[in-house]
Write a protein that holds these residues in place. Structure first.
Motif, PDB file in Angstrom:
ATOM      1  N   GLU A 195       0.837  -1.207   0.000  1.00  0.00           N
ATOM      2  CA  GLU A 195       0.000   0.000   0.000  1.00  0.00           C
ATOM      3  C   GLU A 195       0.867   1.249   0.000  1.00  0.00           C
ATOM      4  OE1 GLU A 195      -3.945   0.802   2.148  1.00  0.00           O
ATOM      5  OE2 GLU A 195      -2.466   1.726   3.482  1.00  0.00           O
ATOM      6  N   ILE A 196       1.960   1.236   0.744  1.00  0.00           N
ATOM      7  CA  ILE A 196       2.865   2.390   0.775  1.00  0.00           C
ATOM      8  C   ILE A 196       3.454   2.639  -0.605  1.00  0.00           C
ATOM      9  CG2 ILE A 196       5.074   3.221   1.669  1.00  0.00           C
ATOM     10  CD1 ILE A 196       4.412   1.828   4.294  1.00  0.00           C
ATOM     11  N   LEU A 197       3.899   1.568  -1.270  1.00  0.00           N
ATOM     12  CA  LEU A 197       4.469   1.701  -2.611  1.00  0.00           C
ATOM     13  C   LEU A 197       3.420   2.181  -3.607  1.00  0.00           C
ATOM     14  CD1 LEU A 197       6.674  -1.521  -2.691  1.00  0.00           C
ATOM     15  CD2 LEU A 197       7.460   0.843  -2.494  1.00  0.00           C
ATOM     16  N   TYR A 198       2.183   1.741  -3.418  1.00  0.00           N
ATOM     17  CA  TYR A 198       1.098   2.191  -4.296  1.00  0.00           C
ATOM     18  C   TYR A 198       0.823   3.681  -4.086  1.00  0.00           C
ATOM     19  CZ  TYR A 198      -3.634   2.691  -6.169  1.00  0.00           C
ATOM     20  OH  TYR A 198      -4.738   3.124  -6.867  1.00  0.00           O
ATOM     21  N   ASP A 199       0.718   4.100  -2.828  1.00  0.00           N
ATOM     22  CA  ASP A 199       0.440   5.507  -2.525  1.00  0.00           C
ATOM     23  C   ASP A 199       1.607   6.414  -2.926  1.00  0.00           C
ATOM     24  OD1 ASP A 199      -2.016   4.806  -1.498  1.00  0.00           O
ATOM     25  OD2 ASP A 199      -1.315   4.715   0.586  1.00  0.00           O
ATOM     26  N   ALA A 200       2.834   5.875  -2.858  1.00  0.00           N
ATOM     27  CA  ALA A 200       4.004   6.683  -3.199  1.00  0.00           C
ATOM     28  C   ALA A 200       4.021   7.069  -4.669  1.00  0.00           C
ATOM     29  CB  ALA A 200       5.286   5.929  -2.856  1.00  0.00           C
ATOM     30  N   ASN A 201       3.295   6.343  -5.512  1.00  0.00           N
ATOM     31  CA  ASN A 201       3.209   6.691  -6.928  1.00  0.00           C
ATOM     32  C   ASN A 201       2.425   7.978  -7.158  1.00  0.00           C
ATOM     33  OD1 ASN A 201       4.614   4.449  -8.129  1.00  0.00           O
ATOM     34  ND2 ASN A 201       2.876   3.158  -7.575  1.00  0.00           N
ATOM     35  N   PHE A 202       1.649   8.400  -6.163  1.00  0.00           N
ATOM     36  CA  PHE A 202       0.780   9.566  -6.318  1.00  0.00           C
ATOM     37  C   PHE A 202       1.242  10.755  -5.483  1.00  0.00           C
ATOM     38  CE2 PHE A 202      -1.695   5.708  -6.951  1.00  0.00           C
ATOM     39  CZ  PHE A 202      -2.236   5.931  -8.204  1.00  0.00           C
ATOM     40  N   GLY A 203       2.392  10.637  -4.842  1.00  0.00           N
ATOM     41  CA  GLY A 203       2.892  11.755  -4.051  1.00  0.00           C
ATOM     42  C   GLY A 203       3.860  11.293  -2.981  1.00  0.00           C
ATOM     43  N   ASP A 204       4.418  12.276  -2.254  1.00  0.00           N
ATOM     44  CA  ASP A 204       5.380  11.973  -1.198  1.00  0.00           C
ATOM     45  C   ASP A 204       4.698  11.269  -0.033  1.00  0.00           C
ATOM     46  OD1 ASP A 204       7.375  13.184  -2.658  1.00  0.00           O
ATOM     47  OD2 ASP A 204       7.052  15.153  -1.738  1.00  0.00           O
ATOM     48  N   ILE A 205       5.461  10.413   0.637  1.00  0.00           N
ATOM     49  CA  ILE A 205       4.975   9.673   1.795  1.00  0.00           C
ATOM     50  C   ILE A 205       5.648  10.204   3.047  1.00  0.00           C
ATOM     51  CG2 ILE A 205       4.889   7.414   2.916  1.00  0.00           C
ATOM     52  CD1 ILE A 205       3.004   7.619   0.583  1.00  0.00           C
ATOM     53  N   ASP A 206       4.848  10.537   4.040  1.00  0.00           N
ATOM     54  CA  ASP A 206       5.371  10.976   5.337  1.00  0.00           C
ATOM     55  C   ASP A 206       5.667   9.724   6.154  1.00  0.00           C
ATOM     56  OD1 ASP A 206       5.814  11.938   7.920  1.00  0.00           O
ATOM     57  OD2 ASP A 206       4.449  13.622   7.644  1.00  0.00           O
ATOM     58  N   PHE A 207       6.952   9.346   6.244  1.00  0.00           N
ATOM     59  CA  PHE A 207       7.305   8.088   6.895  1.00  0.00           C
ATOM     60  C   PHE A 207       7.052   8.133   8.395  1.00  0.00           C
ATOM     61  CE2 PHE A 207      11.184  10.613   6.525  1.00  0.00           C
ATOM     62  CZ  PHE A 207      11.699  10.578   7.804  1.00  0.00           C
ATOM     63  N   VAL A 208       7.051   9.319   8.995  1.00  0.00           N
ATOM     64  CA  VAL A 208       6.719   9.422  10.422  1.00  0.00           C
ATOM     65  C   VAL A 208       5.251   9.073  10.642  1.00  0.00           C
ATOM     66  CG1 VAL A 208       6.618  10.947  12.423  1.00  0.00           C
ATOM     67  CG2 VAL A 208       8.504  11.151  10.804  1.00  0.00           C
ATOM     68  N   ASN A 209       4.383   9.597   9.779  1.00  0.00           N
ATOM     69  CA  ASN A 209       2.956   9.263   9.889  1.00  0.00           C
ATOM     70  C   ASN A 209       2.710   7.788   9.606  1.00  0.00           C
ATOM     71  OD1 ASN A 209       2.291  11.881  10.527  1.00  0.00           O
ATOM     72  ND2 ASN A 209       1.658  12.448   8.462  1.00  0.00           N
ATOM     73  N   CYS A 210       3.466   7.227   8.646  1.00  0.00           N
ATOM     74  CA  CYS A 210       3.314   5.800   8.331  1.00  0.00           C
ATOM     75  C   CYS A 210       3.630   4.932   9.540  1.00  0.00           C
ATOM     76  CB  CYS A 210       4.230   5.419   7.167  1.00  0.00           C
ATOM     77  SG  CYS A 210       3.689   6.023   5.560  1.00  0.00           S
ATOM     78  N   THR A 211       4.570   5.379  10.347  1.00  0.00           N
ATOM     79  CA  THR A 211       4.926   4.617  11.547  1.00  0.00           C
ATOM     80  C   THR A 211       3.765   4.560  12.530  1.00  0.00           C
ATOM     81  OG1 THR A 211       7.236   5.301  11.296  1.00  0.00           O
ATOM     82  CG2 THR A 211       6.568   4.454  13.445  1.00  0.00           C
ATOM     83  N   PHE A 212       3.047   5.664  12.673  1.00  0.00           N
ATOM     84  CA  PHE A 212       1.939   5.698  13.623  1.00  0.00           C
ATOM     85  C   PHE A 212       0.681   5.048  13.065  1.00  0.00           C
ATOM     86  CE2 PHE A 212       4.574   8.841  15.730  1.00  0.00           C
ATOM     87  CZ  PHE A 212       4.279   8.617  17.066  1.00  0.00           C
ATOM     88  N   THR A 213       0.495   5.134  11.750  1.00  0.00           N
ATOM     89  CA  THR A 213      -0.730   4.583  11.167  1.00  0.00           C
ATOM     90  C   THR A 213      -0.634   3.093  10.885  1.00  0.00           C
ATOM     91  OG1 THR A 213       0.033   5.208   8.941  1.00  0.00           O
ATOM     92  CG2 THR A 213      -1.373   6.775  10.110  1.00  0.00           C
ATOM     93  N   VAL A 214       0.552   2.497  11.073  1.00  0.00           N
ATOM     94  CA  VAL A 214       0.707   1.067  10.773  1.00  0.00           C
ATOM     95  C   VAL A 214      -0.232   0.221  11.632  1.00  0.00           C
ATOM     96  CG1 VAL A 214       2.627   0.799  12.405  1.00  0.00           C
ATOM     97  CG2 VAL A 214       2.375  -0.819  10.519  1.00  0.00           C
ATOM     98  N   PHE A 215      -0.457   0.632  12.877  1.00  0.00           N
ATOM     99  CA  PHE A 215      -1.370  -0.114  13.749  1.00  0.00           C
ATOM    100  C   PHE A 215      -2.822   0.332  13.533  1.00  0.00           C
ATOM    101  CE2 PHE A 215       2.719  -0.040  16.020  1.00  0.00           C
ATOM    102  CZ  PHE A 215       2.922  -1.402  16.160  1.00  0.00           C
ATOM    103  N   PHE A 216      -3.011   1.619  13.254  1.00  0.00           N
ATOM    104  CA  PHE A 216      -4.361   2.148  13.089  1.00  0.00           C
ATOM    105  C   PHE A 216      -5.043   1.562  11.852  1.00  0.00           C
ATOM    106  CE2 PHE A 216      -7.088   5.421  11.104  1.00  0.00           C
ATOM    107  CZ  PHE A 216      -8.077   5.500  12.073  1.00  0.00           C
ATOM    108  N   HIS A 217      -4.269   1.346  10.779  1.00  0.00           N
ATOM    109  CA  HIS A 217      -4.852   0.863   9.524  1.00  0.00           C
ATOM    110  C   HIS A 217      -4.953  -0.666   9.466  1.00  0.00           C
ATOM    111  CE1 HIS A 217      -5.245   4.657   7.544  1.00  0.00           C
ATOM    112  NE2 HIS A 217      -3.965   4.967   7.690  1.00  0.00           N
ATOM    113  N   PHE A 218      -4.496  -1.339  10.495  1.00  0.00           N
ATOM    114  CA  PHE A 218      -4.477  -2.811  10.476  1.00  0.00           C
ATOM    115  C   PHE A 218      -5.844  -3.422  10.150  1.00  0.00           C
ATOM    116  CE2 PHE A 218      -4.915  -6.913  12.624  1.00  0.00           C
ATOM    117  CZ  PHE A 218      -3.864  -7.617  12.065  1.00  0.00           C
ATOM    118  N   PRO A 219      -6.938  -3.065  10.871  1.00  0.00           N
ATOM    119  CA  PRO A 219      -8.244  -3.681  10.550  1.00  0.00           C
ATOM    120  C   PRO A 219      -8.717  -3.373   9.140  1.00  0.00           C
ATOM    121  CG  PRO A 219      -8.303  -2.612  12.708  1.00  0.00           C
ATOM    122  CD  PRO A 219      -7.047  -2.159  12.032  1.00  0.00           C
TER     123      PRO A 219
END
Length: 238
Positions: A195-219
């Motif tokens: 999903e990160i690689l897919y989203d990165a095709n459409f813009g920059d990825i905030d890796f700090v936010n990705c760290t926090f959302t890894v658990f939030f987006h699990f379900p």
């Protein structure tokens, strides 16, 4: 307000990627590779901070109670910090994750009556797993090789579970449950990486936010992936 809540729930469970995106094993471009590498590094540092923070629960019984407030305060500060101040956001996130680690054992013990030593084992396993993904991403840009390294780690976990049958029945069941959750989470990290690689095709990825959302987006991610799998199986049968 009600419509906004409903749309928010729909957005959470409906991701933009499809089954072909998940099964995509093409080599990662240089730009996307650096993004994924930074996400893995930040996630590894986050899990290392959480694991170190969980040891605080052993030192002080009240650590978990007071660290909740500290964790919430750091999250608010992280939210108020501008995205341009990357180094400051990293420091704040590490402090927040450390305080979260000192609360997680208290939360699990309060809600599920699980001792902190079992929670610590789970955190150590996730930390090693994320470190393994980061190491694989440094070595190669091939997704298949990166995810194969994750699969090998899961195989090691499965074989290590055999040793727990020599322990007491209650301890054995808890350890099997912990390692099963660990394997499930490692599988989830593979899908999350896609999903990160897919989203990165459409813009920059905030890796700090990705760290926090890894658990939030699990379900949401797991339900979406399961729905795509079932739809694919139904189309093959038809």
């Amino acid at each position: 307000m009600k419509d906004q809540a409903i749309n928010g729930v729909k957005w959470y469970f409906n991701r933009n990627w499809n089954r072909d995106d998940v099964m995509n094993m093409d080599e990662i471009s240089d730009e996307l590779h650096s993004t994924l590498e930074m996400v893995y590094l930040s996630l590894f540092c986050a899990m290392l901070s959480i694991t170190c923070g969980s040891t605080l629960q052993w030192i002080s019984i009240t650590a978990g109670k007071y660290s909740v407030l500290y964790f919430v305060a750091k999250l608010i500060l992280l939210y108020l910090t501008p995205p341009e101040r990357v180094k400051m956001r990293i420091i704040i996130s590490m402090l927040a994750e450390y305080s979260f680690g000192s609360t997680v054992g208290f939360i699990f013990n309060y809600l599920f009556k699980i001792e902190n030593r079992f929670v610590f084992r789970l955190l150590v396993g996730i930390t090693i797993g994320t470190g393994n993904l980061w190491h694989q991403s440094i070595k190669t840009k091939d997704r298949r090789e990166i995810y194969t390294g994750c699969l090998k780690y899961c195989i090691v976990i499965v074989f290590s579970m055999i040793a727990f049958f020599l322990l007491e029945a209650d301890t054995t069941l808890r350890m099997i449950a912990i390692h099963s959750v660990l394997i499930l989470f490692m599988g989830y990290l593979v899908i999350y990486s896609q999903e990160i690689l897919y989203d990165a095709n459409f813009g920059d990825i905030d890796f700090v936010n990705c760290t926090f959302t890894v658990f939030f987006h699990f379900p949401g991610i797991m339900i979406h992936a399961t729905r795509l799998y079932l739809q694919g199986e139904q189309q093959e049968q038809n």
